[in-house]
Motif scaffolding. Structure first.
Motif, PDB file in Angstrom:
ATOM      1  N   ARG A 132       2.248  -0.213  -9.124  1.00 21.55           N
ATOM      2  CA  ARG A 132       3.149  -0.478  -7.969  1.00 21.55           C
ATOM      3  C   ARG A 132       4.177  -1.363  -8.464  1.00 21.55           C
ATOM      4  NH1 ARG A 132       0.957  -4.818  -3.667  1.00 21.55           N
ATOM      5  NH2 ARG A 132       1.569  -5.936  -5.541  1.00 21.55           N
ATOM      6  N   ARG A 136       8.191  -1.091  -8.560  1.00 22.17           N
ATOM      7  CA  ARG A 136       9.253  -2.208  -8.011  1.00 22.17           C
ATOM      8  C   ARG A 136      10.172  -2.681  -9.060  1.00 22.17           C
ATOM      9  NH1 ARG A 136       8.048  -2.857  -2.637  1.00 22.17           N
ATOM     10  NH2 ARG A 136       6.042  -2.945  -2.004  1.00 22.17           N
ATOM     11  N   GLU A 181      10.442   4.848  -3.405  1.00 22.20           N
ATOM     12  CA  GLU A 181      10.135   3.938  -2.340  1.00 22.20           C
ATOM     13  C   GLU A 181       8.822   4.977  -1.779  1.00 22.20           C
ATOM     14  OE1 GLU A 181       9.380   0.937   0.216  1.00 22.20           O
ATOM     15  OE2 GLU A 181      11.221   1.096  -1.215  1.00 22.20           O
ATOM     16  N   ASN A 182       8.818   5.894  -1.638  1.00 21.51           N
ATOM     17  CA  ASN A 182       7.784   7.036  -1.293  1.00 21.51           C
ATOM     18  C   ASN A 182       6.607   6.890  -2.273  1.00 21.51           C
ATOM     19  OD1 ASN A 182       9.008   8.039   0.667  1.00 21.51           O
ATOM     20  ND2 ASN A 182       9.973   9.909  -0.220  1.00 21.51           N
ATOM     21  N   GLN A 183       6.763   6.570  -3.352  1.00 25.89           N
ATOM     22  CA  GLN A 183       5.641   6.615  -4.417  1.00 25.89           C
ATOM     23  C   GLN A 183       4.767   5.179  -4.137  1.00 25.89           C
ATOM     24  OE1 GLN A 183       7.248   7.320  -8.191  1.00 25.89           O
ATOM     25  NE2 GLN A 183       7.033   9.384  -8.137  1.00 25.89           N
ATOM     26  N   SER A 191       4.962   3.446  -1.550  1.00 25.61           N
ATOM     27  CA  SER A 191       4.024   3.746  -0.197  1.00 25.61           C
ATOM     28  C   SER A 191       2.738   4.655  -0.391  1.00 25.61           C
ATOM     29  CB  SER A 191       4.976   4.301   0.934  1.00 25.61           C
ATOM     30  OG  SER A 191       4.644   4.758   2.066  1.00 25.61           O
ATOM     31  N   ASN A 192       2.853   5.814  -0.946  1.00 21.61           N
ATOM     32  CA  ASN A 192       1.646   6.214  -1.421  1.00 21.61           C
ATOM     33  C   ASN A 192       0.700   5.404  -2.031  1.00 21.61           C
ATOM     34  OD1 ASN A 192       2.645   8.774  -0.043  1.00 21.61           O
ATOM     35  ND2 ASN A 192       3.375   9.417  -2.061  1.00 21.61           N
ATOM     36  N   GLU A 222       0.163   2.274  -2.080  1.00 21.16           N
ATOM     37  CA  GLU A 222      -0.316   1.093  -1.065  1.00 21.16           C
ATOM     38  C   GLU A 222      -1.336   1.813   0.100  1.00 21.16           C
ATOM     39  OE1 GLU A 222       3.225  -0.497   0.631  1.00 21.16           O
ATOM     40  OE2 GLU A 222       3.280  -1.928  -0.969  1.00 21.16           O
ATOM     41  N   ARG A 223      -0.939   3.013   0.267  1.00 21.00           N
ATOM     42  CA  ARG A 223      -1.727   3.898   1.154  1.00 21.00           C
ATOM     43  C   ARG A 223      -3.136   3.943   0.496  1.00 21.00           C
ATOM     44  NH1 ARG A 223       0.882   8.189   2.030  1.00 21.00           N
ATOM     45  NH2 ARG A 223       2.451   7.315   3.326  1.00 21.00           N
TER      46      ARG A 223
END
Length: 197
Positions: free
Chosen positions: A24, A28, A75-77, A79-80, A82-83
């Motif tokens: 992550r 970033r 950004e999608n990655q 988010s994935n 963090e999920r």
């Protein structure tokens, strides 16, 4: 002073968590680099337009558009990831619950082995037999009293009852047989008779 009394503090972050968090953080950092690059390329495209180099500016804007798409994918990655961290945490909680249920079931099974239904029925039957036996003993003891015993018990009960009642003392002198009648007029003083008439 983190090692108070020589006890090391254990981190709750697992190796899996570290790996996910590192990914992550890398994403970033990549996102920041892309954002800075997009700002520079936009400024460069403006400069190229001012200089009359429209085709180079167009090429630069296409590159910028591609990088913006990469930014969205990043950004999608993130988010994935963090999920995924949340899913891992929830799965760990579920595993603890399942482990607790497993231990509870094992304890219940051990208790059931010690106390089978037949054993419980036997204990209840023995208890009922003991209660019935005690009732029979009580009946035998109650029936073994003679009439004399019953009379003595009643006399004792009456004596206790009489002791509890407090009656006034009876005079020891004999009562007069006839009470002399007193005339209300004869015994009055003269002053009262005058006032009455």
């Amino acid at each position: 002073m983190g090692n108070l009394f020589g006890r090391k503090r254990r981190s709750r972050v697992t190796e899996q968590d570290r790996a996910v968090l590192q990914q992550r953080d890398k994403l970033r950092q990549y996102q920041k680099r892309l954002s800075l690059s997009l700002e520079r390329e936009r400024a460069l495209a403006r400069q190229l337009l001012k200089d009359g180099k429209k085709e180079k500016a167009m090429l630069l804007l296409k590159k910028k558009r591609y990088q913006e798409q990469l930014l969205d994918k990043t950004e999608n990655q993130i988010s994935n990831l963090e999920r995924m961290v949340q899913d891992i945490e929830f799965t760990q909680i579920e595993m603890k619950v399942i482990e607790g249920l497993k231990i509870g079931n094992e304890c219940l099974n051990k208790m059931h082995q010690v106390m089978s239904i037949e054993e419980v029925e036997r204990i209840i039957g023995e208890t009922q037999d003991a209660v019935e036996y005690q009732r029979q003993i009580d009946e035998l003891l109650a029936g073994s009293l003679t009439e004399e015993d019953e009379d003595a018990i009643l006399e004792e009960l009456n004596a206790i009852t009489q002791e509890q009642l407090e009656l006034p003392e009876v005079p020891s002198e004999p009562l007069p047989e006839k009470i002399p009648e007193v005339s209300p007029i004869k015994n009055r003083p003269k002053a009262e008779l005058v006032a009455a008439s």
